[in-house]
Write a protein that holds these residues in place. Structure first.
Motif, PDB file in Angstrom:
ATOM      1  N   PRO A  17       0.799  -1.241   0.000  1.00 57.48           N
ATOM      2  CA  PRO A  17       0.000   0.000   0.000  1.00 57.48           C
ATOM      3  C   PRO A  17       0.829   1.288   0.000  1.00 57.48           C
ATOM      4  O   PRO A  17       0.418   2.294  -0.600  1.00 57.48           O
ATOM      5  N   ASP A  18       1.997   1.271   0.646  1.00 56.54           N
ATOM      6  CA  ASP A  18       2.826   2.494   0.651  1.00 56.54           C
ATOM      7  C   ASP A  18       3.313   2.816  -0.752  1.00 56.54           C
ATOM      8  O   ASP A  18       3.317   3.977  -1.173  1.00 56.54           O
ATOM      9  N   GLY A  19       3.674   1.771  -1.502  1.00 58.99           N
ATOM     10  CA  GLY A  19       4.157   1.983  -2.874  1.00 58.99           C
ATOM     11  C   GLY A  19       3.057   2.478  -3.794  1.00 58.99           C
ATOM     12  O   GLY A  19       3.278   3.386  -4.611  1.00 58.99           O
ATOM     13  N   VAL A  20       1.862   1.900  -3.654  1.00 59.84           N
ATOM     14  CA  VAL A  20       0.732   2.331  -4.491  1.00 59.84           C
ATOM     15  C   VAL A  20       0.368   3.774  -4.156  1.00 59.84           C
ATOM     16  O   VAL A  20       0.203   4.616  -5.041  1.00 59.84           O
ATOM     17  N   ARG A  21       0.268   4.061  -2.853  1.00 65.07           N
ATOM     18  CA  ARG A  21      -0.115   5.404  -2.387  1.00 65.07           C
ATOM     19  C   ARG A  21       0.871   6.458  -2.893  1.00 65.07           C
ATOM     20  O   ARG A  21       0.493   7.565  -3.252  1.00 65.07           O
ATOM     21  N   ARG A  22       2.128   6.093  -2.979  1.00 63.44           N
ATOM     22  CA  ARG A  22       3.159   7.043  -3.394  1.00 63.44           C
ATOM     23  C   ARG A  22       3.337   7.103  -4.906  1.00 63.44           C
ATOM     24  O   ARG A  22       4.231   7.788  -5.401  1.00 63.44           O
ATOM     25  N   GLY A  23       2.482   6.375  -5.634  1.00 59.85           N
ATOM     26  CA  GLY A  23       2.521   6.464  -7.102  1.00 59.85           C
ATOM     27  C   GLY A  23       3.694   5.742  -7.734  1.00 59.85           C
ATOM     28  O   GLY A  23       4.123   6.083  -8.845  1.00 59.85           O
ATOM     29  N   THR A  67      -3.536  -4.339   4.644  1.00 56.19           N
ATOM     30  CA  THR A  67      -4.955  -4.252   4.272  1.00 56.19           C
ATOM     31  C   THR A  67      -5.449  -2.802   4.259  1.00 56.19           C
ATOM     32  O   THR A  67      -6.618  -2.553   3.987  1.00 56.19           O
ATOM     33  N   GLY A  68      -4.560  -1.857   4.558  1.00 55.80           N
ATOM     34  CA  GLY A  68      -4.971  -0.471   4.762  1.00 55.80           C
ATOM     35  C   GLY A  68      -5.129   0.356   3.505  1.00 55.80           C
ATOM     36  O   GLY A  68      -5.445   1.549   3.567  1.00 55.80           O
ATOM     37  N   GLY A  69      -4.928  -0.235   2.348  1.00 59.80           N
ATOM     38  CA  GLY A  69      -5.062   0.483   1.078  1.00 59.80           C
ATOM     39  C   GLY A  69      -4.819  -0.486  -0.043  1.00 59.80           C
ATOM     40  O   GLY A  69      -4.386  -1.622   0.207  1.00 59.80           O
ATOM     41  N   PRO A  70      -5.096  -0.074  -1.270  1.00 60.11           N
ATOM     42  CA  PRO A  70      -4.908  -0.998  -2.380  1.00 60.11           C
ATOM     43  C   PRO A  70      -3.448  -1.416  -2.571  1.00 60.11           C
ATOM     44  O   PRO A  70      -2.531  -0.622  -2.320  1.00 60.11           O
ATOM     45  N   VAL A  71      -3.284  -2.654  -2.997  1.00 58.36           N
ATOM     46  CA  VAL A  71      -1.985  -3.178  -3.404  1.00 58.36           C
ATOM     47  C   VAL A  71      -2.079  -3.520  -4.880  1.00 58.36           C
ATOM     48  O   VAL A  71      -3.173  -3.562  -5.443  1.00 58.36           O
ATOM     49  N   VAL A  72      -0.932  -3.760  -5.517  1.00 60.18           N
ATOM     50  CA  VAL A  72      -0.930  -4.304  -6.872  1.00 60.18           C
ATOM     51  C   VAL A  72      -0.299  -5.691  -6.808  1.00 60.18           C
ATOM     52  O   VAL A  72       0.879  -5.831  -6.444  1.00 60.18           O
ATOM     53  N   ALA A  73      -1.114  -6.705  -7.086  1.00 63.55           N
ATOM     54  CA  ALA A  73      -0.655  -8.102  -7.080  1.00 63.55           C
ATOM     55  C   ALA A  73      -0.162  -8.438  -8.481  1.00 63.55           C
ATOM     56  O   ALA A  73      -0.837  -8.150  -9.471  1.00 63.55           O
ATOM     57  N   ILE A  74       1.039  -9.035  -8.536  1.00 68.97           N
ATOM     58  CA  ILE A  74       1.673  -9.300  -9.832  1.00 68.97           C
ATOM     59  C   ILE A  74       2.192 -10.731  -9.866  1.00 68.97           C
ATOM     60  O   ILE A  74       2.894 -11.167  -8.946  1.00 68.97           O
ATOM     61  N   ALA A  75       1.846 -11.454 -10.932  1.00 68.76           N
ATOM     62  CA  ALA A  75       2.444 -12.764 -11.184  1.00 68.76           C
ATOM     63  C   ALA A  75       3.510 -12.575 -12.255  1.00 68.76           C
ATOM     64  O   ALA A  75       3.228 -12.069 -13.343  1.00 68.76           O
ATOM     65  N   LEU A  76       4.738 -12.948 -11.903  1.00 64.58           N
ATOM     66  CA  LEU A  76       5.880 -12.747 -12.802  1.00 64.58           C
ATOM     67  C   LEU A  76       6.399 -14.082 -13.300  1.00 64.58           C
ATOM     68  O   LEU A  76       6.431 -15.053 -12.544  1.00 64.58           O
ATOM     69  N   GLU A  77       6.857 -14.093 -14.531  1.00 65.01           N
ATOM     70  CA  GLU A  77       7.459 -15.299 -15.086  1.00 65.01           C
ATOM     71  C   GLU A  77       8.808 -14.951 -15.707  1.00 65.01           C
ATOM     72  O   GLU A  77       8.939 -13.918 -16.378  1.00 65.01           O
ATOM     73  N   GLY A  78       9.780 -15.807 -15.489  1.00 65.19           N
ATOM     74  CA  GLY A  78      11.089 -15.598 -16.092  1.00 65.19           C
ATOM     75  C   GLY A  78      12.075 -16.607 -15.569  1.00 65.19           C
ATOM     76  O   GLY A  78      11.789 -17.340 -14.605  1.00 65.19           O
ATOM     77  N   GLU A  79      13.242 -16.638 -16.187  1.00 60.56           N
ATOM     78  CA  GLU A  79      14.275 -17.559 -15.721  1.00 60.56           C
ATOM     79  C   GLU A  79      14.750 -17.122 -14.334  1.00 60.56           C
ATOM     80  O   GLU A  79      15.060 -15.941 -14.131  1.00 60.56           O
ATOM     81  N   ASN A  80      14.771 -18.042 -13.386  1.00 57.52           N
ATOM     82  CA  ASN A  80      15.163 -17.736 -11.997  1.00 57.52           C
ATOM     83  C   ASN A  80      14.419 -16.537 -11.416  1.00 57.52           C
ATOM     84  O   ASN A  80      14.995 -15.729 -10.684  1.00 57.52           O
ATOM     85  N   ALA A  81      13.129 -16.434 -11.738  1.00 56.02           N
ATOM     86  CA  ALA A  81      12.358 -15.240 -11.349  1.00 56.02           C
ATOM     87  C   ALA A  81      12.233 -15.101  -9.828  1.00 56.02           C
ATOM     88  O   ALA A  81      12.174 -13.971  -9.325  1.00 56.02           O
ATOM     89  N   ILE A  82      12.224 -16.216  -9.098  1.00 55.84           N
ATOM     90  CA  ILE A  82      12.005 -16.114  -7.647  1.00 55.84           C
ATOM     91  C   ILE A  82      13.187 -15.403  -6.988  1.00 55.84           C
ATOM     92  O   ILE A  82      13.025 -14.365  -6.339  1.00 55.84           O
ATOM     93  N   ALA A  83      14.384 -15.944  -7.179  1.00 51.11           N
ATOM     94  CA  ALA A  83      15.571 -15.306  -6.585  1.00 51.11           C
ATOM     95  C   ALA A  83      15.869 -13.974  -7.262  1.00 51.11           C
ATOM     96  O   ALA A  83      16.303 -13.015  -6.613  1.00 51.11           O
ATOM     97  N   GLY A  84      15.629 -13.906  -8.562  1.00 50.11           N
ATOM     98  CA  GLY A  84      15.911 -12.675  -9.305  1.00 50.11           C
ATOM     99  C   GLY A  84      15.069 -11.505  -8.820  1.00 50.11           C
ATOM    100  O   GLY A  84      15.560 -10.384  -8.654  1.00 50.11           O
ATOM    101  N   TRP A  85      13.802 -11.787  -8.557  1.00 51.86           N
ATOM    102  CA  TRP A  85      12.927 -10.713  -8.075  1.00 51.86           C
ATOM    103  C   TRP A  85      13.305 -10.299  -6.655  1.00 51.86           C
ATOM    104  O   TRP A  85      13.310  -9.120  -6.310  1.00 51.86           O
ATOM    105  N   ARG A  86      13.681 -11.283  -5.818  1.00 51.64           N
ATOM    106  CA  ARG A  86      14.145 -10.953  -4.463  1.00 51.64           C
ATOM    107  C   ARG A  86      15.383 -10.040  -4.543  1.00 51.64           C
ATOM    108  O   ARG A  86      15.531  -9.102  -3.762  1.00 51.64           O
ATOM    109  N   ALA A  87      16.266 -10.336  -5.493  1.00 47.81           N
ATOM    110  CA  ALA A  87      17.475  -9.515  -5.643  1.00 47.81           C
ATOM    111  C   ALA A  87      17.112  -8.098  -6.077  1.00 47.81           C
ATOM    112  O   ALA A  87      17.707  -7.120  -5.609  1.00 47.81           O
ATOM    113  N   MET A  88      16.122  -7.976  -6.961  1.00 49.62           N
ATOM    114  CA  MET A  88      15.715  -6.633  -7.415  1.00 49.62           C
ATOM    115  C   MET A  88      15.059  -5.833  -6.286  1.00 49.62           C
ATOM    116  O   MET A  88      15.143  -4.607  -6.257  1.00 49.62           O
ATOM    117  N   MET A  89      14.361  -6.537  -5.363  1.00 44.34           N
ATOM    118  CA  MET A  89      13.707  -5.844  -4.234  1.00 44.34           C
ATOM    119  C   MET A  89      14.708  -5.334  -3.223  1.00 44.34           C
ATOM    120  O   MET A  89      14.524  -4.289  -2.626  1.00 44.34           O
TER     121      MET A  89
END
Ligand code: IDP
Length: 138
Positions: free
Chosen positions: A10-16, A66-88
């Motif tokens: 929600p903080d990310g969505v709220r902040r645009g 639960t305090g505001g909207p979130v954006v739920a995203i399903a991602l696909e890619g090679e090594n997407a699980i660890a790769g996305w954690r690294a990007m976060m």
């Protein structure tokens, strides 16, 4: 190919920050196979963060997510699980490497802009919790 569950909190969505995050996903080369903006029902949030149920911050975490909207995203890619954690970046933005989303856009552990599944098991569980099979691309 791997699928993972990512969520702009929600903080990310709220902040645009939604366009910035989606842009990073596209530039990385991950395929978005599911995407929706939603307010998470309390019960879903408690299930999603069930492993933290006994932690002192659990109530605060569920209130926040639960305090505001979130954006739920399903991602696909090679090594997407660890790769996305690294990007976060690390959970505590103070420890996140420069250039990661949390380092660039967050200051506190509580409100750290992004979620990403931490294993194949949690990716499958979380994708199933947030998306109907019909909401995901083949
Ligand atoms: P992760 O999101 O990097 O996987 P986890 O340890 O699974 O990190 O924690 C889940 C979420 O719970 C964090 O992203 C953060 O929003 C929240 N959280 C974790 N530790 C704390 C804390 O000590 N205080 C407040 N919130 C916390």
């Amino acid at each position: 190919m791997e699928r993972t569950f990512a969520m702009i909190k929600p903080d990310g969505v709220r902040r645009g920050l939604t366009p910035e995050i989606l842009s990073r996903i596209a530039r990385k080369g991950y395929r978005v196979v599911g995407l929706k903006q939603m307010v998470i029902p309390r019960e879903t949030a408690e299930t999603h963060y069930g492993e933290h149920r006994e932690r002192p911050f659990f109530g605060e975490l569920v209130d926040f997510i639960t305090g505001g909207p979130v954006v739920a995203i399903a991602l696909e890619g090679e090594n997407a699980i660890a790769g996305w954690r690294a990007m976060m970046g690390a959970t505590n933005p103070a420890n996140a490497a420069p250039g990661t989303i949390r380092a660039d856009f967050a200051t506190t552990t509580g409100e750290n802009v992004m979620h990403g599944s931490d294993s194949p098991e949690s990716a499958e569980r979380e994708l199933g919790l947030f998306f109907q099979p019909s909401e995901l691309l083949e």
